[in-house]
Design an enzyme around this catalytic site. Structure first.
Site, PDB file in Angstrom:
ATOM      1  N   SER A  75      52.832  29.987  44.150  1.00 37.27           N
ATOM      2  CA  SER A  75      53.816  31.048  44.367  1.00 37.27           C
ATOM      3  C   SER A  75      53.189  32.443  44.267  1.00 37.27           C
ATOM      4  O   SER A  75      53.816  33.390  43.805  1.00 37.27           O
ATOM      5  CB  SER A  75      54.952  30.916  43.352  1.00 37.27           C
ATOM      6  N   GLY A  76      51.930  32.560  44.694  1.00 39.86           N
ATOM      7  CA  GLY A  76      51.347  33.895  44.882  1.00 39.86           C
ATOM      8  C   GLY A  76      51.763  34.410  46.257  1.00 39.86           C
ATOM      9  O   GLY A  76      52.680  33.875  46.893  1.00 39.86           O
ATOM     10  N   GLU A  96      37.262  51.826  49.770  1.00 43.88           N
ATOM     11  CA  GLU A  96      36.597  50.922  48.826  1.00 43.88           C
ATOM     12  C   GLU A  96      35.230  50.569  49.373  1.00 43.88           C
ATOM     13  O   GLU A  96      34.906  50.887  50.527  1.00 43.88           O
ATOM     14  CB  GLU A  96      37.449  49.670  48.579  1.00 43.88           C
ATOM     15  N   HIS A 118      33.082  40.413  40.777  1.00 42.21           N
ATOM     16  CA  HIS A 118      33.462  41.824  40.906  1.00 42.21           C
ATOM     17  C   HIS A 118      32.564  42.628  39.977  1.00 42.21           C
ATOM     18  O   HIS A 118      32.367  42.245  38.814  1.00 42.21           O
ATOM     19  CB  HIS A 118      34.928  42.020  40.539  1.00 42.21           C
ATOM     20  N   ARG A 147      29.787  44.438  47.294  1.00 41.63           N
ATOM     21  CA  ARG A 147      29.981  43.964  45.918  1.00 41.63           C
ATOM     22  C   ARG A 147      28.824  43.164  45.348  1.00 41.63           C
ATOM     23  O   ARG A 147      28.496  43.284  44.178  1.00 41.63           O
ATOM     24  CB  ARG A 147      31.206  43.055  45.883  1.00 41.63           C
ATOM     25  N   HIS A 207      35.486  36.631  40.284  1.00 33.71           N
ATOM     26  CA  HIS A 207      36.655  37.311  40.838  1.00 33.71           C
ATOM     27  C   HIS A 207      37.317  36.564  41.996  1.00 33.71           C
ATOM     28  O   HIS A 207      38.532  36.432  42.025  1.00 33.71           O
ATOM     29  CB  HIS A 207      36.190  38.694  41.308  1.00 33.71           C
ATOM     30  N   ARG A 244      33.121  38.658  50.510  1.00 38.53           N
ATOM     31  CA  ARG A 244      34.371  39.228  51.018  1.00 38.53           C
ATOM     32  C   ARG A 244      34.354  40.752  50.918  1.00 38.53           C
ATOM     33  O   ARG A 244      33.970  41.314  49.887  1.00 38.53           O
ATOM     34  CB  ARG A 244      35.557  38.686  50.226  1.00 38.53           C
TER      35      ARG A 244
END
Ligand code: FAD
Ligand code: SIN
Length: 531
Positions: free
Chosen positions: A27-28, A127, A243, A289, A350, A385
């Site tokens: 349920s995200g 970002e 991360h 990252r 992460h 990602r």
């Protein structure tokens, strides 16, 4: 209202119904979005192992990337995504992501997600590794909370059945087709089967496999483990993103300090105050990252007190407080004022780039089984990602999952699914050393040390052997903890095995014994179960 108050376990009448058109596990954002789209076309059941908002989504800070700004384009967004993915993104999947993303974000706005604005226009932030500002955010750094609240509110108003505290333990497979899900009601300890025409995995990631993580406790990789046991192919499992900037305070669980802080001008410094990132990459603090995480790890090794810091205190305090209210308050509650000085950070597990292999319509190799969100791997993210592409990915591919159940997708193409190097997971000869007792901390410690930011063949082999021995010795799972532990052990093993196969370094997979990127390895590793 806190979103955790929206739901309790569905009524007995709802549980009495055991056959649905769509069964969605999780349920995200991926699960709720799929459910809201699917309910137009059939009955929908969501099973979720905690409260509805126990998920990674709720903690998302930075925002959603979408090419909606002046000076941006889907081509530019695609180029940035492909560059971050270091040769392993599927260009077709990235093209789908970046082309369809703006429309999916527009749907979120229509559904009521209150993205931040400036002078009446959506505010766009920058970002790492994005060439232009393109990140929509809500409540400053509370993007995920707003999305989850909005979608959960809509689900509550609908006819969708939601079973909280209901753990999916197995997929039901009949002649190669997934026809349902076995679940464990965590209140009554009763097991039950629900059948469905379409089963959608939306179970999120697996940060709990690691000692340090930004993920909440539910992120134990269950869906990927369930799918593998049922015969699904697992792709890119060696690529796990760390991360760079989680708060590192003794005794405080991993808390993210968003990359958007560096997007606004925050700087990484060593203990002497030196801004070291320019020594590692031309994009300095906004480098991809994986590069920032390894640079921080190297600086931590060098530092006499083992510390590295993130500093935003040179920016106006009122701007920092209003742009990052969640981070500001969290740090203040631990005695750190980010407007006054640098705060200690370190990398943390992460995001799972790999997962259940899907095509660009969310279809897996098993009939009846679909996957979207962090559990799925459509090769959108490749080896690394791009920041804030994950929430976008969940939206785009959730919509495509529903479209494909309605026969709006072209027939599956074999080249779309059976790609890369297929490797069968086989038993290994036991190693010479003794196997430590299996506990969650022992597993997290092993994964952090041997299947973490930097890897070596010997460490990976040792980890693969230990994980296999643990999985053989595990008794049949009974309650939540033992199911989760079994799933984490299996997933850890898949990660270690895939990392052993890939004899090169690429994106988030860095092997000290194979430090170069090799054109030979510009292909996926796909793990399959032994027949
Ligand atoms: P989740 O939101 O994790 O939902 C998974 C659901 O599955 C949960 O409800 C869980 O309880 C349920 N579940 C799992 N196993 C079972 C089971 N066996 N039975 C029943 N239910 C089960 N991405 C961005 O794009 N932008 C950001 O700014 C950003 N910030 C982030 C910040 C943090 C701190 C974290 C942790 C992640 C961030 N990410 C961000 C990543 C992004 O939030 C996630 O990748 C995304 O939310 C995943 O959504 P999902 O629906 O796939 O999974
Ligand atoms: C962040 O806010 O730094 C997280 C963004 C992401 O993981 O995409």
């Amino acid at each position: 209202m806190h979103i955790g108050q929206l739901f309790s376990l569905a009524s007995d009448a709802a549980v009495a119904k055991t056959d649905f058109d769509y069964i969605i596990i999780g349920s995200g954002i991926a699960g709720l979005n799929t459910a809201l789209l699917a309910r137009e076309h059939g009955s929908v059941l969501i099973v979720t192992k905690g409260k509805i908002d126990d998920c990674n989504t709720r903690y998302a800070q930075g925002g959603i990337a979408a090419a909606i700004g002046a000076g941006d384009s889907t081509t530019l967004h695609m180029q940035d995504t492909l560059a971050a993915g270091v040769g392993l993104c599927d260009p077709e999947a990235v093209s789908v992501l970046t082309r369809e993303g703006p429309q999916r974000v527009a749907n979120l706005i229509q559904w009521g997600v209150p993205f931040d604005t400036i002078h009446g226009q959506i505010a766009l932030a920058r970002e790492g590794a994005h060439s232009v500002p393109r990140i929509l955010h809500a409540g400053g750094d509370a993007t995920g909370q707003h999305i989850e609240l909005t979608l959960a509110g809509r689900v509550e108003e609908s006819d969708i059945t939601v079973l909280e505290f209901t753990l999916a333990t197995d997929l039901v497979v009949e002649r190669g087709v997934v026809t349902g899900v076995r679940v464990l009601d965590l209140d009554s300890d009763k097991s039950q089967i629900f059948t469905g025409r379409w089963v959608v995995l939306a179970t999120g990631g697996a940060g709990q496999l690691y000692w340090y993580t930004t993920n909440p406790l539910v992120a134990t990789g269950d869906g990927a483990a369930l799918a593998f046991r049922a015969g699904a192919r697992m792709m890119d499992m060696e690529f796990y993103q760390f991360h760079p900037t989680a708060l590192r305070l003794e005794g405080v669980p991993g808390f993210l300090l968003s990359e958007a802080m560096r997007g606004e001008g925050a700087v990484l410094r060593d203990q002497a105050g030196y801004a070291f990132m320019a020594d590692y990459h031309p994009m300095a603090d906004l480098a991809p990252r994986d590069i920032v995480s390894r640079a921080i790890s190297a600086e931590i090794e060098k530092a006499s007190d083992g510390q590295v810091f993130l500093d935003i205190s040179h920016l106006p305090a009122d701007m920092v407080q209003s742009r990052f209210p969640t981070i500001y308050s969290f740090c203040m509650s631990h005695g750190l004022d980010i407007t006054k000085g640098p705060v200690p950070i370190a990398p943390a597990a992460h995001y799972m780039m790999g997962g259940v292999e899907t095509d660009t319509w969310g279809r897996t190799n098993l009939g009846g089984l679909y996957a979207c969100g962090e559990v799925a791997c459509a090769a959108v993210h490749g080896a690394n990602r791009l920041a804030s592409n994950s929430l976008l990915d969940t939206l785009v591919f959730a919509q495509r999952v529903v479209a494909s159940t309605l026969d709006q997708a072209p027939p599956p193409s074999p080249s779309d699914q059976h790609r890369g190097l297929s490797v069968t997971l086989r038993s290994r000869e036991p190693g010479p050393g003794s196997i430590p007792p299996l506990t969650v901390p022992a597993l997290q410690d092993l994964m952090w040390r041997d299947v973490g930011i930097t890897r070596r063949g010997e460490g990976l082999l040792e980890a693969a052997r230990t994980l296999e021995a643990w999985s053989i010795a595990m008794p049949e799972p009974t309650g939540l903890a033992s199911h989760e532990l079994g799933n984490m052990v299996l997933l850890g093993r898949l990660m270690a095995e895939a990392a052993l196969v890939r004899q090169e370094s690429r994106g988030s997979h860095y092997r000290e014994d194979y430090p170069e990127t090799s054109p030979e390895w510009e292909k996926h590793v796909v793990l399959v179960k032994e027949e």
